[in-house]
Design a protein around this motif. Structure first.
Motif, mmCIF file in Angstrom:
data_model
loop_
_atom_site.group_PDB
_atom_site.id
_atom_site.type_symbol
_atom_site.label_atom_id
_atom_site.label_comp_id
_atom_site.label_asym_id
_atom_site.label_seq_id
_atom_site.Cartn_x
_atom_site.Cartn_y
_atom_site.Cartn_z
ATOM 1 N N HIS A 112 0.841 -1.360 0.091
ATOM 2 C CA HIS A 112 0.092 0.007 -0.066
ATOM 3 C C HIS A 112 0.820 1.192 0.037
ATOM 4 O O HIS A 112 1.826 1.325 0.898
ATOM 5 N N ASN A 113 0.597 1.968 -0.944
ATOM 6 C CA ASN A 113 1.341 3.511 -1.121
ATOM 7 C C ASN A 113 2.658 3.227 -0.780
ATOM 8 O O ASN A 113 3.343 4.330 -0.119
ATOM 9 N N ASP A 114 3.455 2.449 -1.816
ATOM 10 C CA ASP A 114 4.856 2.218 -1.658
ATOM 11 C C ASP A 114 5.257 2.595 -3.200
ATOM 12 O O ASP A 114 6.700 2.423 -3.220
ATOM 13 N N ASN A 115 4.844 2.756 -4.245
ATOM 14 C CA ASN A 115 5.480 2.709 -5.574
ATOM 15 C C ASN A 115 4.867 3.873 -6.431
ATOM 16 O O ASN A 115 4.401 3.845 -7.380
ATOM 17 N N PRO A 117 5.634 5.994 -2.672
ATOM 18 C CA PRO A 117 4.967 6.366 -1.555
ATOM 19 C C PRO A 117 4.474 8.072 -1.846
ATOM 20 O O PRO A 117 5.105 8.687 -2.268
ATOM 21 N N VAL A 118 3.237 8.473 -1.615
ATOM 22 C CA VAL A 118 2.758 9.761 -1.614
ATOM 23 C C VAL A 118 2.673 10.210 -0.135
ATOM 24 O O VAL A 118 1.925 9.369 0.422
ATOM 25 N N PRO A 119 3.258 11.299 -0.028
ATOM 26 C CA PRO A 119 3.186 11.792 1.391
ATOM 27 C C PRO A 119 1.903 11.869 2.169
ATOM 28 O O PRO A 119 0.744 12.567 1.410
ATOM 29 N N GLY A 120 1.510 11.464 3.209
ATOM 30 C CA GLY A 120 0.154 11.657 3.812
ATOM 31 C C GLY A 120 -0.931 10.687 3.445
ATOM 32 O O GLY A 120 -2.093 10.562 3.993
ATOM 33 N N LYS A 121 -0.506 9.784 2.712
ATOM 34 C CA LYS A 121 -1.647 8.555 2.128
ATOM 35 C C LYS A 121 -1.525 7.333 2.807
ATOM 36 O O LYS A 121 -2.033 6.318 2.481
ATOM 37 N N GLY A 122 -0.939 7.411 3.940
ATOM 38 C CA GLY A 122 -0.981 6.110 4.631
ATOM 39 C C GLY A 122 0.651 5.395 5.003
ATOM 40 O O GLY A 122 0.960 5.249 3.555
#
Length: 165
Positions: A112-115, A117-122
């Motif tokens: 999740h949210n690792d490729n 990482p989008v700041p603040g998205k978990g």
């Protein structure tokens, strides 16, 4: 494997009770850091981490590594290492993976949210060991240790989890 809002994980012909976020579930697009919600979506099972001082290595086809006292996970959206493993001590906000309570004796790192990482998205969305009462998590999926071991024994390197709302 599929997780539904009723707190059940379905894998092949088996069904397992699981704990979800203490504040329910949310679409991955609406997920925010610290909201206590489990993000819906399809996530790869990247690798397993475990406490070798507390238990044997889980049997799985997924990659496995040990958790040491210096392992952490950055949960600071302003830091360049957001939603990534880090070594402690660490100057930004982070989670310690070497916990006293045993919930992280086994961790499965989810994609999740690792490729990237989008700041603040978990961050730090894992599959890990549940509390005995299956109380809500900070956004992770949690199973009993025995059930998590069973699920891991059924996983392959291509396994993923689908979290449905």
């Amino acid at each position: 494997m599929i997780v539904s809002t009723d707190g059940l994980l379905h894998f092949e012909d088996r069904e397992f009770c699981c704990a979800l976020g203490k504040n329910g579930m949310v679409s991955s697009h609406a997920k925010t850091e610290g909201d206590g919600k489990t993000p819906a979506g399809i996530w790869r099972l990247h690798y397993v981490m475990y406490r070798s001082d507390r238990r044997p290595c889980p049997h799985t086809d997924l990659p496995v590594t040990t958790i040491s006292f210096s392992d952490g996970w950055c949960d600071d959206p302003a830091h360049p290492d957001y939603n990534r493993p880090v070594k402690l001590p660490f100057d930004a906000s982070h989670e310690k993976l070497f916990r006293k309570d045993g919930l992280y004796n086994i961790i499965v790192v989810l994609g999740h949210n690792d490729n990237p990482p989008v700041p603040g998205k978990g961050s730090a969305i894992f599959m890990h060991i549940a509390r005995p009462d299956y109380s809500g998590t900070e956004g992770c999926i949690a199973l009993s240790e025995r059930d998590l071991e069973t699920v891991l024994s059924m996983c392959t390197a291509e396994s993923y989890i689908r979290i449905d709302m």
